[in-house]
Design a protein around this motif. Structure first.
Motif, PDB file in Angstrom:
ATOM      1  N   GLN B  86       0.905  -1.019   0.050  1.00 54.69           N
ATOM      2  CA  GLN B  86      -0.117   0.179   0.076  1.00 54.69           C
ATOM      3  C   GLN B  86       0.850   1.275   0.010  1.00 54.69           C
ATOM      4  O   GLN B  86       0.394   2.357  -0.317  1.00 54.69           O
ATOM      5  N   ILE B  87       2.057   1.138   0.275  1.00 60.16           N
ATOM      6  CA  ILE B  87       2.965   2.426   0.471  1.00 60.16           C
ATOM      7  C   ILE B  87       2.856   2.611  -1.023  1.00 60.16           C
ATOM      8  O   ILE B  87       3.264   2.055  -1.964  1.00 60.16           O
ATOM      9  N   LYS B  88       2.966   4.296  -1.062  1.00 59.58           N
ATOM     10  CA  LYS B  88       3.127   4.938  -2.359  1.00 59.58           C
ATOM     11  C   LYS B  88       4.511   4.817  -3.155  1.00 59.58           C
ATOM     12  O   LYS B  88       5.427   4.763  -2.349  1.00 59.58           O
ATOM     13  N   GLY B  89       4.511   4.193  -4.145  1.00 57.84           N
ATOM     14  CA  GLY B  89       5.731   4.251  -4.962  1.00 57.84           C
ATOM     15  C   GLY B  89       6.217   2.496  -4.941  1.00 57.84           C
ATOM     16  O   GLY B  89       7.153   2.249  -5.629  1.00 57.84           O
ATOM     17  N   VAL B  90       5.718   1.558  -4.219  1.00 54.56           N
ATOM     18  CA  VAL B  90       6.095   0.345  -4.120  1.00 54.56           C
ATOM     19  C   VAL B  90       5.573  -0.208  -5.429  1.00 54.56           C
ATOM     20  O   VAL B  90       4.110  -0.118  -5.512  1.00 54.56           O
ATOM     21  N   GLN B  91       6.191  -1.021  -6.353  1.00 59.52           N
ATOM     22  CA  GLN B  91       5.768  -1.577  -7.413  1.00 59.52           C
ATOM     23  C   GLN B  91       5.220  -2.877  -7.248  1.00 59.52           C
ATOM     24  O   GLN B  91       4.279  -3.467  -7.584  1.00 59.52           O
ATOM     25  N   SER B  92       6.370  -3.665  -6.516  1.00 61.45           N
ATOM     26  CA  SER B  92       5.682  -5.152  -6.460  1.00 61.45           C
ATOM     27  C   SER B  92       6.743  -5.614  -5.067  1.00 61.45           C
ATOM     28  O   SER B  92       7.596  -5.020  -4.924  1.00 61.45           O
ATOM     29  N   VAL B  93       5.874  -6.396  -4.638  1.00 58.73           N
ATOM     30  CA  VAL B  93       6.562  -7.171  -3.092  1.00 58.73           C
ATOM     31  C   VAL B  93       6.461  -8.604  -3.408  1.00 58.73           C
ATOM     32  O   VAL B  93       5.399  -9.106  -3.639  1.00 58.73           O
ATOM     33  N   THR B  94       7.624  -9.370  -3.617  1.00 62.41           N
ATOM     34  CA  THR B  94       7.588 -10.924  -3.411  1.00 62.41           C
ATOM     35  C   THR B  94       8.334 -11.478  -2.428  1.00 62.41           C
ATOM     36  O   THR B  94       9.339 -10.548  -2.201  1.00 62.41           O
ATOM     37  N   PRO B  95       7.718 -12.602  -1.823  1.00 64.51           N
ATOM     38  CA  PRO B  95       8.574 -13.260  -0.954  1.00 64.51           C
ATOM     39  C   PRO B  95       9.716 -14.034  -1.584  1.00 64.51           C
ATOM     40  O   PRO B  95       9.414 -14.359  -2.744  1.00 64.51           O
ATOM     41  N   ARG B  96      10.799 -14.137  -0.729  1.00 64.54           N
ATOM     42  CA  ARG B  96      11.698 -14.817  -1.067  1.00 64.54           C
ATOM     43  C   ARG B  96      11.794 -16.104  -0.164  1.00 64.54           C
ATOM     44  O   ARG B  96      11.780 -16.016   0.871  1.00 64.54           O
ATOM     45  N   LEU B  97      12.302 -17.092  -0.770  1.00 67.18           N
ATOM     46  CA  LEU B  97      12.335 -18.366   0.301  1.00 67.18           C
ATOM     47  C   LEU B  97      13.847 -19.062   0.038  1.00 67.18           C
ATOM     48  O   LEU B  97      14.157 -19.324  -0.905  1.00 67.18           O
ATOM     49  N   TRP B  98      14.572 -18.758   1.131  1.00 68.55           N
ATOM     50  CA  TRP B  98      15.925 -19.296   1.063  1.00 68.55           C
ATOM     51  C   TRP B  98      16.602 -19.624   2.428  1.00 68.55           C
ATOM     52  O   TRP B  98      16.059 -19.239   3.232  1.00 68.55           O
ATOM     53  N   GLY B  99      17.450 -20.476   2.358  1.00 72.33           N
ATOM     54  CA  GLY B  99      18.290 -21.032   3.542  1.00 72.33           C
ATOM     55  C   GLY B  99      19.408 -21.963   3.202  1.00 72.33           C
ATOM     56  O   GLY B  99      19.713 -22.073   2.283  1.00 72.33           O
ATOM     57  N   TYR B 100      19.986 -22.209   4.396  1.00 74.17           N
ATOM     58  CA  TYR B 100      21.181 -22.983   4.212  1.00 74.17           C
ATOM     59  C   TYR B 100      20.917 -24.326   4.889  1.00 74.17           C
ATOM     60  O   TYR B 100      20.216 -24.639   5.488  1.00 74.17           O
ATOM     61  N   TYR B 101      21.646 -25.272   3.773  1.00 72.41           N
ATOM     62  CA  TYR B 101      21.303 -26.837   4.024  1.00 72.41           C
ATOM     63  C   TYR B 101      22.520 -27.344   4.236  1.00 72.41           C
ATOM     64  O   TYR B 101      23.457 -27.184   3.189  1.00 72.41           O
ATOM     65  N   TYR B 102      22.668 -28.041   5.310  1.00 75.33           N
ATOM     66  CA  TYR B 102      23.941 -28.774   5.562  1.00 75.33           C
ATOM     67  C   TYR B 102      23.720 -30.072   4.876  1.00 75.33           C
ATOM     68  O   TYR B 102      23.006 -30.948   5.337  1.00 75.33           O
ATOM     69  N   ASP B 103      24.902 -30.326   3.909  1.00 73.20           N
ATOM     70  CA  ASP B 103      24.873 -31.732   3.130  1.00 73.20           C
ATOM     71  C   ASP B 103      25.833 -32.669   3.999  1.00 73.20           C
ATOM     72  O   ASP B 103      27.087 -32.342   3.952  1.00 73.20           O
ATOM     73  N   ALA B 104      25.279 -33.468   4.785  1.00 76.73           N
ATOM     74  CA  ALA B 104      26.488 -34.440   5.382  1.00 76.73           C
ATOM     75  C   ALA B 104      27.080 -35.298   4.842  1.00 76.73           C
ATOM     76  O   ALA B 104      28.184 -35.651   4.811  1.00 76.73           O
TER      77      ALA B 104
END
Lengths: 104, 384, 228
Positions: B86-104
């Motif tokens: 809703q903030i003026k000037g914001v074109q788009s907001v997208t969620p990011r999903l990322w994280g660290y994975y320890y591969d044993a």
């Protein structure tokens, strides 16, 4: 002509040194031109995948994503933390942590 | 004309004089070259990394919003998007999903990241070069093939087999080496992240000038949020690879000062023989300034030789040999280390820094201690 | 040519080890002659020689060289005078080890900024005059006693000085070489150079090359006698 004086030999080797410096600059300029495409490609990947950091050190959160690192955990993730010696010593403290240190 | 010829005469003598202790002086030049080589290598490496970062992170997200809980980054509720949009000037907001994975299995940390294009292809992944190399099971350094299946352990102990659908280009290794791109479904299978949460949010704005205002508004609406601007990221990389800041410089400085002490000791401990020679030169008509000139050339000859050799070798080391000597140090505990070739980047400032840090102090250290000897009375040699 | 007037030289003035090397010396040395300073060691010969050769300044008294008062000249001028007017031969010759005979001979001319080619030619001519041109490229420590002595003389002559000063030149030489040295001095004298030799060796001071013997003892001039 044979270099008869030692100072001639010295000045010639200085000239060789300066020449090497010029070669370095030349090589750098040429390589930058040649690598332009690669840089563009990397930039594109950063844009498409919405990446924020260089993948240089993967062992800790603040070294893998320095710009995303936590703001309020100076002890665990401080770049100068001793337990993260090798990469912590190559990297300096990110500015947002420094600001915090100075109490701002 | 006469003055120039005089300089050359004195240089001639200095070089002859240096040639007498060939072994010692060559050893000195080698050690000195090595010091300059290390210093120049660090400078070249950090500067080109900095340059590289500033170039390729030009198109990093304009603003990333993360949520902080109890001082740590936490998952952000997806409904935060509504208010931010809703903030003026914001074109788009997208969620990011990322994280660290320890591969044993490979003993390495990966960065798992959701890629929208894979959402229709659950069970498939795209991997970076580092991940691919690391999973070479049968043969060492043999990369993973397309359609190979890599097992991923989920939070509850079960295993999700994911098929390698493609690879991220090796030229982009500097940013993608440890990446594993997965579908959202697989990501949520591996990590216990509820549907209504994401890792962080990425914003696009209409006008870059409004970024600061928008960031301020976000923290007003959601005080637990921390907006990270693109310029913050660029600034971070500028600061992180500052050669003056790293501990490596302290280590180098230690070595460097040890060398200064060594050089000082060598120069101050003017041997009786050297003092006698200075006395002779004065007696046969050399002025104090001529003696100092000789010492100047002595310092300049040694340090300039080492300077040029050190810089040239450092350049070869960093840009042609991919910093091979620094590798164990740079790698640290990272199991994945990108094998990137840096674009050479040198500038006059670096050369000037090296010059003022090496050639100047060495030359000064050679001249200063001989000052006293240079002012001895010329008749001293008669009294010896 | 050189006039010493009431010269006094004190070392370590004001300290407990103060020591008066020369006291009340008046002496004139004329051009184109050979003067010997004779006396036992410690008599002040060497000190007097270094005062004459502008290598040291007297504590008091005046020295004039060719009508020019030099005691009060600044260091820089004194050095220039030393370089241009005096050729100095030291007791142990004091060649710079590790470099060639040729370079040693050229050394005193380096600060003058003379052209390399002509300077080298001049040095070679001097070595040739001394009959050791073939040793020009030999390092000085490889030279025999006689060759070292000739190299040292050649070095003293490179700036074509008017006055040759030698301090105990025969002290480390055998009789034959000592005589040879005096012969070379005779040649130089005949060419019109002024020669001052400090020595307590009879081969030197009693040689017929010497025109005048000045005897010193305990820092005081005891006698001068004209030999000729």
């Amino acid at each position: 002509m044979i270099l008869q004086r030692k100072s001639d030999v010295f000045f010639s080797s200085l000239a060789v040194g300066v020449l090497l410096m010029c070669l370095i600059f030349l090589d750098a300029a040429v390589s930058q031109r040649l690598d332009r495409e690669v840089v563009r490609e990397r930039r594109e990947i950063v844009r498409v995948l919405e990446l924020t950091d260089l993948c240089l050190f993967t062992e800790a959160r603040y070294t893998r994503h320095p710009s995303m690192a936590d703001l309020h955990t100076p002890f665990q993730d401080h770049p100068l933390a001793l337990e993260h010696f090798p990469s912590g010593s190559v990297m300096a403290i990110p500015p947002h942590l420094k600001l915090q240190d100075s109490g701002e | 004309m006469g003055a120039l010829e005089k300089q050359r005469h004195i240089l001639d003598f200095t070089l002859s004089s240096l040639g007498r202790r060939k072994g010692k002086n060559i050893a000195l030049i080698i050690v000195y070259t090595f010091v300059i080589f290390l210093l120049a290598s660090v400078l070249f490496l950090t500067d080109s990394l900095k340059k590289e970062a500033s170039q390729i992170l030009q198109d990093t997200p304009e603003m990333t919003v993360q949520r902080l809980v109890a001082g740590r980054q936490d998952l952000i509720p997806v409904h935060y998007i509504e208010a931010i949009k809703q903030i003026k000037g914001v074109q788009s907001v997208t969620p990011r999903l990322w994280g660290y994975y320890y591969d044993a299995r490979s003993g390495a940390n990966y960065t798992l990241m959701v890629n929208a294009e894979l959402n229709d292809h659950a069970g498939e992944i795209i991997i970076g070069t580092g991940v691919s190399m690391r999973n070479a099971t049968s043969m060492p350094n043999h990369a993973v093939w397309k359609n190979d299946v890599l097992p991923f352990k989920t939070y509850d102990g079960s295993v999700v087999p994911l098929k390698v659908k493609g690879f991220l280009s090796s030229s982009s290794e500097l940013v993608t080496s440890d990446l594993v791109l997965v579908s959202e479904a697989d990501f949520r299978k591996i990590f216990p992240i509820a549907k209504d949460h994401a890792t962080d949010l990425v914003l696009k704005v209409r006008n870059g000038k409004e970024l600061a205002t928008i960031a301020a508004k976000i923290t007003q609406i959601h005080p637990d949020c921390r907006p990270i601007l693109r310029e913050d990221i660029l600034r971070t990389y500028n600061a992180v690879f500052d050669w003056r800041g790293g501990v490596i410089l302290m280590v180098l400085a230690g070595g460097f000062f040890a060398f200064i002490i060594l050089a000082w000791d060598k120069a101050t401990g003017l041997s009786a023989e050297e003092k006698r020679e200075i006395g002779i030169l004065k007696a046969i008509g050399w002025e104090t300034s001529d003696i100092l000139l000789m010492k100047f050339w002595e310092g300049a000859a040694v340090s300039l030789t080492a300077f040029f050799m050190g810089i040239f070798l450092a350049y070869l080391h960093i840009f042609l040999a991919s910093s091979i000597l620094f590798e164990p140090f740079l790698k640290g505990w990272s199991v994945l280390y990108p094998h990137f070739r840096l674009t050479p980047y040198v500038n006059g400032y670096q050369i000037a820094v090296l010059f003022f840090l090496t050639v100047i102090p060495y030359t000064v250290v050679t001249i200063v201690p001989s000052w006293r000897s240079a002012t001895i009375d010329p008749d001293s040699v008669m009294r010896m | 040519m050189i006039h010493l007037q009431d010269i006094r030289k004190v070392f370590n003035a004001g300290k407990p080890n103060e020591f008066v090397a020369i006291q009340g010396v008046n002496l004139s040395i004329d051009s184109h002659g050979a003067t010997a300073l004779k006396g036992p060691s410690g008599s002040g010969k060497t000190t007097l020689l270094s005062l004459l050769g502008c290598m040291a300044r007297p504590t008091s008294g005046r020295i004039t060289l060719q009508e020019r008062e030099i005691t009060s000249l600044p260091e820089r001028f004194l050095t220039a005078i030393r370089r241009e007017t005096f050729g100095i031969i030291f007791q142990q010759f004091n060649l710079i080890k590790g470099i060639t005979a040729l370079e040693n001979v050229m050394l005193p001319a380096y600060p003058t900024g003379a052209k390399h080619a002509s300077l080298k030619k001049r040095a070679m001519a001097l070595l040739d005059l001394m009959n050791i041109a073939d040793k020009a490229d030999a390092k000085v420590e490889w030279l025999s006693g006689g060759e070292t002595q000739r190299t040292a003389i050649a070095r003293a002559l490179i700036n074509n000085p008017a006055i040759i000063i030698a301090d105990e030149p025969t002290a480390h030489l055998d009789t034959a070489l000592s005589r040879e040295f005096m012969e070379i001095m005779r040649q130089l004298k005949n060419e019109g150079k002024t020669i001052v030799i400090a020595s307590h060796d009879p081969i030197a001071y009693a040689s017929d090359v010497i025109d005048r013997v000045v005897e010193m003892r305990d820092g005081i001039l005891v006698s001068h006698e004209d030999v000729t």
